[in-house]
Design a protein around this motif. Structure first.
Motif, PDB file in Angstrom:
ATOM      1  N   ARG A   1      63.337 -33.461 -98.410  1.00 36.76           N
ATOM      2  CA  ARG A   1      64.319 -34.509 -98.671  1.00 36.76           C
ATOM      3  C   ARG A   1      65.726 -34.163 -98.200  1.00 36.76           C
ATOM      4  N   ALA A   2      66.522 -35.201 -98.113  1.00 34.00           N
ATOM      5  CA  ALA A   2      67.950 -35.122 -97.769  1.00 34.00           C
ATOM      6  C   ALA A   2      68.334 -33.853 -97.011  1.00 34.00           C
ATOM      7  N   GLY A   3      67.679 -33.702 -95.882  1.00 32.37           N
ATOM      8  CA  GLY A   3      68.087 -32.629 -94.987  1.00 32.37           C
ATOM      9  C   GLY A   3      67.471 -31.265 -95.280  1.00 32.37           C
TER      10      GLY A   3
ATOM     11  N   THR B   1      61.608 -42.211 -99.510  1.00 32.68           N
ATOM     12  CA  THR B   1      62.201 -41.503-100.640  1.00 32.68           C
ATOM     13  C   THR B   1      62.715 -40.160-100.145  1.00 32.68           C
ATOM     14  N   GLY B   2      63.895 -39.800-100.574  1.00 32.99           N
ATOM     15  CA  GLY B   2      64.421 -38.506-100.178  1.00 32.99           C
ATOM     16  C   GLY B   2      65.368 -38.586 -98.997  1.00 32.99           C
ATOM     17  N   SER B   3      65.474 -39.770 -98.394  1.00 44.24           N
ATOM     18  CA  SER B   3      66.334 -39.907 -97.223  1.00 44.24           C
ATOM     19  C   SER B   3      67.800 -40.094 -97.619  1.00 44.24           C
ATOM     20  N   GLY B   4      68.022 -40.373 -98.904  1.00 43.25           N
ATOM     21  CA  GLY B   4      69.386 -40.677 -99.342  1.00 43.25           C
ATOM     22  C   GLY B   4      69.672 -42.173 -99.306  1.00 43.25           C
ATOM     23  N   LYS B   5      68.607 -42.976 -99.263  1.00 43.50           N
ATOM     24  CA  LYS B   5      68.772 -44.432 -99.136  1.00 43.50           C
ATOM     25  C   LYS B   5      69.420 -45.042-100.379  1.00 43.50           C
ATOM     26  N   THR B   6      69.168 -44.468-101.546  1.00 42.75           N
ATOM     27  CA  THR B   6      69.712 -45.065-102.773  1.00 42.75           C
ATOM     28  C   THR B   6      71.232 -45.140-102.701  1.00 42.75           C
ATOM     29  N   ALA B   7      71.835 -44.073-102.193  1.00 37.96           N
ATOM     30  CA  ALA B   7      73.296 -44.059-102.108  1.00 37.96           C
ATOM     31  C   ALA B   7      73.792 -45.137-101.144  1.00 37.96           C
TER      32      ALA B   7
ATOM     33  N   VAL C   1      70.117 -44.505-112.593  1.00 40.05           N
ATOM     34  CA  VAL C   1      70.855 -43.251-112.801  1.00 40.05           C
ATOM     35  C   VAL C   1      71.791 -43.002-111.619  1.00 40.05           C
ATOM     36  N   GLU C   2      71.278 -43.191-110.406  1.00 37.59           N
ATOM     37  CA  GLU C   2      72.090 -42.937-109.205  1.00 37.59           C
ATOM     38  C   GLU C   2      73.256 -43.943-109.107  1.00 37.59           C
ATOM     39  N   VAL C   3      72.995 -45.203-109.466  1.00 43.44           N
ATOM     40  CA  VAL C   3      74.062 -46.211-109.398  1.00 43.44           C
ATOM     41  C   VAL C   3      75.163 -45.844-110.405  1.00 43.44           C
TER      42      VAL C   3
ATOM     43  N   GLY D   1      78.727 -33.204-104.756  1.00 41.26           N
ATOM     44  CA  GLY D   1      78.300 -32.275-103.713  1.00 41.26           C
ATOM     45  C   GLY D   1      77.663 -32.974-102.524  1.00 41.26           C
ATOM     46  N   TYR D   2      77.897 -34.265-102.371  1.00 39.18           N
ATOM     47  CA  TYR D   2      77.416 -34.971-101.185  1.00 39.18           C
ATOM     48  C   TYR D   2      78.468 -34.767-100.106  1.00 39.18           C
ATOM     49  N   VAL D   3      78.297 -33.728 -99.321  1.00 41.83           N
ATOM     50  CA  VAL D   3      79.324 -33.372 -98.355  1.00 41.83           C
ATOM     51  C   VAL D   3      79.131 -34.135 -97.052  1.00 41.83           C
ATOM     52  N   THR D   4      77.906 -34.085 -96.554  1.00 40.15           N
ATOM     53  CA  THR D   4      77.612 -34.724 -95.267  1.00 40.15           C
ATOM     54  C   THR D   4      76.684 -35.896 -95.502  1.00 40.15           C
ATOM     55  N   PRO D   5      76.959 -37.044 -94.917  1.00 46.06           N
ATOM     56  CA  PRO D   5      76.022 -38.158 -95.066  1.00 46.06           C
ATOM     57  C   PRO D   5      74.673 -37.810 -94.432  1.00 46.06           C
TER      58      PRO D   5
ATOM     59  N   VAL E   1      81.614 -38.513 -91.365  1.00 47.73           N
ATOM     60  CA  VAL E   1      81.957 -37.964 -92.680  1.00 47.73           C
ATOM     61  C   VAL E   1      82.185 -39.153 -93.608  1.00 47.73           C
ATOM     62  N   PHE E   2      81.999 -38.917 -94.929  1.00 48.16           N
ATOM     63  CA  PHE E   2      82.153 -40.036 -95.851  1.00 48.16           C
ATOM     64  C   PHE E   2      83.551 -40.637 -95.778  1.00 48.16           C
ATOM     65  N   SER E   3      84.565 -39.757 -95.550  1.00 46.99           N
ATOM     66  CA  SER E   3      85.940 -40.270 -95.602  1.00 46.99           C
ATOM     67  C   SER E   3      86.259 -41.193 -94.427  1.00 46.99           C
TER      68      SER E   3
ATOM     69  N   ILE F   1      70.373 -41.613 -92.592  1.00 45.07           N
ATOM     70  CA  ILE F   1      70.346 -43.047 -92.936  1.00 45.07           C
ATOM     71  C   ILE F   1      71.709 -43.487 -93.479  1.00 45.07           C
ATOM     72  N   GLN F   2      72.373 -42.610 -94.203  1.00 46.80           N
ATOM     73  CA  GLN F   2      73.700 -42.961 -94.716  1.00 46.80           C
ATOM     74  C   GLN F   2      74.687 -43.134 -93.560  1.00 46.80           C
ATOM     75  N   ALA F   3      74.611 -42.215 -92.592  1.00 44.88           N
ATOM     76  CA  ALA F   3      75.550 -42.294 -91.462  1.00 44.88           C
ATOM     77  C   ALA F   3      75.330 -43.573 -90.659  1.00 44.88           C
TER      78      ALA F   3
HETATM   79  P1  AMP Z   1      67.032 -40.856-102.313  1.00 40.47           P
HETATM   80  O1  AMP Z   1      66.343 -40.875-100.990  1.00 40.47           O
HETATM   81  O2  AMP Z   1      68.035 -41.931-102.419  1.00 40.47           O
HETATM   82  O3  AMP Z   1      66.036 -40.869-103.433  1.00 40.47           O
HETATM   83  O4  AMP Z   1      67.873 -39.499-102.416  1.00 40.47           O
HETATM   84  C1  AMP Z   1      67.276 -38.243-102.453  1.00 40.47           C
HETATM   85  C2  AMP Z   1      68.154 -37.193-103.104  1.00 40.47           C
HETATM   86  O5  AMP Z   1      69.198 -36.770-102.227  1.00 40.47           O
HETATM   87  C3  AMP Z   1      68.823 -37.659-104.369  1.00 40.47           C
HETATM   88  O6  AMP Z   1      68.588 -36.664-105.344  1.00 40.47           O
HETATM   89  C4  AMP Z   1      70.288 -37.740-104.041  1.00 40.47           C
HETATM   90  O7  AMP Z   1      71.043 -37.380-105.177  1.00 40.47           O
HETATM   91  C5  AMP Z   1      70.442 -36.740-102.908  1.00 40.47           C
HETATM   92  N1  AMP Z   1      71.450 -37.125-101.911  1.00 40.47           N
HETATM   93  C6  AMP Z   1      71.654 -38.363-101.417  1.00 40.47           C
HETATM   94  N2  AMP Z   1      72.618 -38.345-100.488  1.00 40.47           N
HETATM   95  C7  AMP Z   1      73.038 -37.076-100.363  1.00 40.47           C
HETATM   96  C8  AMP Z   1      74.008 -36.421 -99.546  1.00 40.47           C
HETATM   97  N3  AMP Z   1      74.737 -37.072 -98.653  1.00 40.47           N
HETATM   98  N4  AMP Z   1      74.154 -35.098 -99.697  1.00 40.47           N
HETATM   99  C9  AMP Z   1      73.401 -34.423-100.585  1.00 40.47           C
HETATM  100  N5  AMP Z   1      72.471 -34.969-101.391  1.00 40.47           N
HETATM  101  C10 AMP Z   1      72.272 -36.290-101.274  1.00 40.47           C
END
Ligand code: AMP
Length: 462
Positions: A337-339, A52-58, A92-94, A25-29, A7-9, A32-34
């Motif tokens: 993307r993202a799950g 793209t779409g994996s959530g890598k930007t975060a 934008v994401e940053v 609303g990013y509840v679950t990593p 979990v993020f916390s 790739i985030q995890a």
């Molecule tokens: P990215 O792969 O970084 O381009 O992210 C793809 C999309 O997933 C973006 O629109 C993010 O805002 C969204 N996203 C990233 N991480 C999460 C997360 N943990 N939960 C829900 N959405 C996410």
């Protein structure tokens, strides 16, 4: 180490970031985030396989933001991206993830925009730079950008930057970064050049693959055998059967793209082509329409689609099989993307069978299962219809219009609800407003009587 259940916390993130993640609303990593966030937050160098779409930007945004000293108005993080579109999205994401940080300044540096304005913005001080390698190198050689205080260097979509011939600029930029910095490299694929790039610039990196077996399965891949003469008809059947909300159709050549678009338009499908031949303004228009969910189908070559980063692509269609299996993986990775599950449909002509075998070898996926075209019953609803329509105001940034001005005028003065209005994008010369398709005429009429930022603005339907 198992990342399941992270979990993020549980990560080493400040409370402000945790609150922002919750608001977003990013509840679950994501996977790739995890797996990558603990490494990146610990300050280690990282090579991560992530599309793209994996959530890598975060992953890199949270890491670089965590290391900022906001009191120091010097550049502390630099993200290199292959295209302007991707750089804009990253910025934008940053900013979004950094909203708990007071006075955070993020500046984008990309080509196609006068260098002088960018230099002026840099002179005011910036914490984070997001840019394309060529333009960043330009600023370094003019000394309008100084990287002496850099803490984090990110190479985003490194494989695409290499494909686009940015190697010399990337090396030149990396050489000007202080050695005691963190470097994070993200790439969907790993051609040998990535290794050559990583060796001199990353220190003892941790390598992470974003695609555990289960993740790859979330994309439903289907292959259809066609003849060259039935390709268009089968494409239409796929669209009528699956009715994807937004769909990207890949072609191998521009000429093929033109044929596909005119065929789809003849069928009454709202389709446009994204081609490298378009002027930047027309290209922006097509991207805004697609991102605003005002197109059912976007037809593009691999080159033209670079940097197109749309969060919710319902389906990808390979109108033709690409000769390069790596490109196939890239194309398919754009859906799901993202799950969220995705759909990737590939049309395979008689001469493309050998290409399919190459893909099987490359991905180790085993023999391809064919889906019968006979099963493609058309939906009773017919071809897909885009949920939104696009209006354009002929005034933009130069008239100091902001998205909130337009939303305010439409909701407060004209009585529309927020939900009825989609994405609003203000560019130098115009303002794009996506609205529910059925309301387009009413919103257009509203603009004739409701002022935006104190004045009536001319609006047209695109
Ligand atoms: P990215 O792969 O970084 O381009 O992210 C793809 C999309 O997933 C973006 O629109 C993010 O805002 C969204 N996203 C990233 N991480 C999460 C997360 N943990 N939960 C829900 N959405 C996410």
């Amino acid at each position: 180490m198992s990342e399941a259940g992270t979990v993020f916390s549980s990560l080493d993130l400040d409370q402000g970031f945790l609150e922002t993640l919750e608001q977003l609303g990013y509840v679950t990593p994501t996977p790739i985030q995890a797996s990558a966030l603990p490494v990146a937050l610990a300050g280690k160098d990282l090579i991560a396989q992530a599309a793209t779409g994996s959530g890598k930007t975060a992953v890199f945004a949270l890491s670089l933001l965590s290391r900022l000293n906001l009191k120091f108005f010097g550049v502390q993080a630099l993200v290199l991206c292959p295209t302007r579109e991707l750089a804009d999205q990253v910025a934008v994401e940053v900013r979004k993830l950094g909203r708990s940080l007071d006075h955070l300044k993020v500046v984008t540096l990309c080509g196609g925009v006068p260098i002088r304005g960018q230099a002026a913005s840099l002179a005011h001080g910036a914490h984070v730079i997001v840019g394309t390698p060529g333009r960043v190198q330009d600023h370094l050689s003019r000394e309008t950008l100084v990287l002496g205080g850099l803490r984090t260097l990110v190479l985003d979509e490194a494989d695409r930057m290499l494909e686009m011939g940015f190697i010399d600029d990337m090396v030149a930029v990396a050489r000007q970064c202080p050695p005691a910095r963190q470097t994070l490299l993200f790439s969907a694929t790993f051609p040998p050049q990535i290794d050559a790039l990583a060796k001199p610039f990353l220190r003892d990196p941790v390598t992470i693959s974003a695609r555990p077996a289960g993740e790859a399965l979330r994309i439903d891949q289907r292959f259809y055998e066609v003849l060259d003469e039935t390709r268009l008809i089968v494409l239409a059947s796929l669209l009528a059967h699956y009715r994807p909300g937004t769909c990207l159709v890949f072609v191998n050549t521009k000429a093929q793209g033109r044929d596909v678009v005119s065929f789809l338009q003849d069928q009454g499908i709202v389709a446009r082509e994204l081609s490298g031949d378009l002027e930047q303004r027309d290209r922006d228009e097509v991207m805004v329409l697609f991102a605003g969910r005002c197109l059912s189908v976007l037809v593009a070559t691999d080159v033209a689609s670079r940097g197109l980063d749309i969060a919710a692509l319902d389906a990808v269609v390979n109108y033709e099989v690409t000769p390069d299996p790596e490109v196939h993986v890239h194309r398919v990775g754009r859906t799901g993307r993202a799950g969220v599950g995705g759909l990737a449909l590939t049309l395979v002509g008689p001469r493309e069978r050998t290409l399919i075998r190459r893909i099987e070898e490359f991905t180790g996926s085993g023999p391809t299962a064919w889906s019968p075209t006979a099963d493609l019953e058309p939906s009773p609803l017919g071809f897909p219809v885009p949920p939104r329509a696009m209006l354009k105001l002929l005034d933009g940034k130069k008239d100091k219009i902001r998205p909130g001005d337009v939303l305010g005028a439409l909701t407060a003065a004209a009585g529309f609800t927020r939900e009825q209005i989609g994405a609003i994008k203000v560019t130098e010369w115009g303002t794009w407003v996506a609205v529910d398709r059925d309301l387009a005429e009413r919103v257009l009429q509203a603009f004739a009587t409701v002022p935006v930022k104190g004045k009536l603005r001319r609006a047209v339907k695109i």
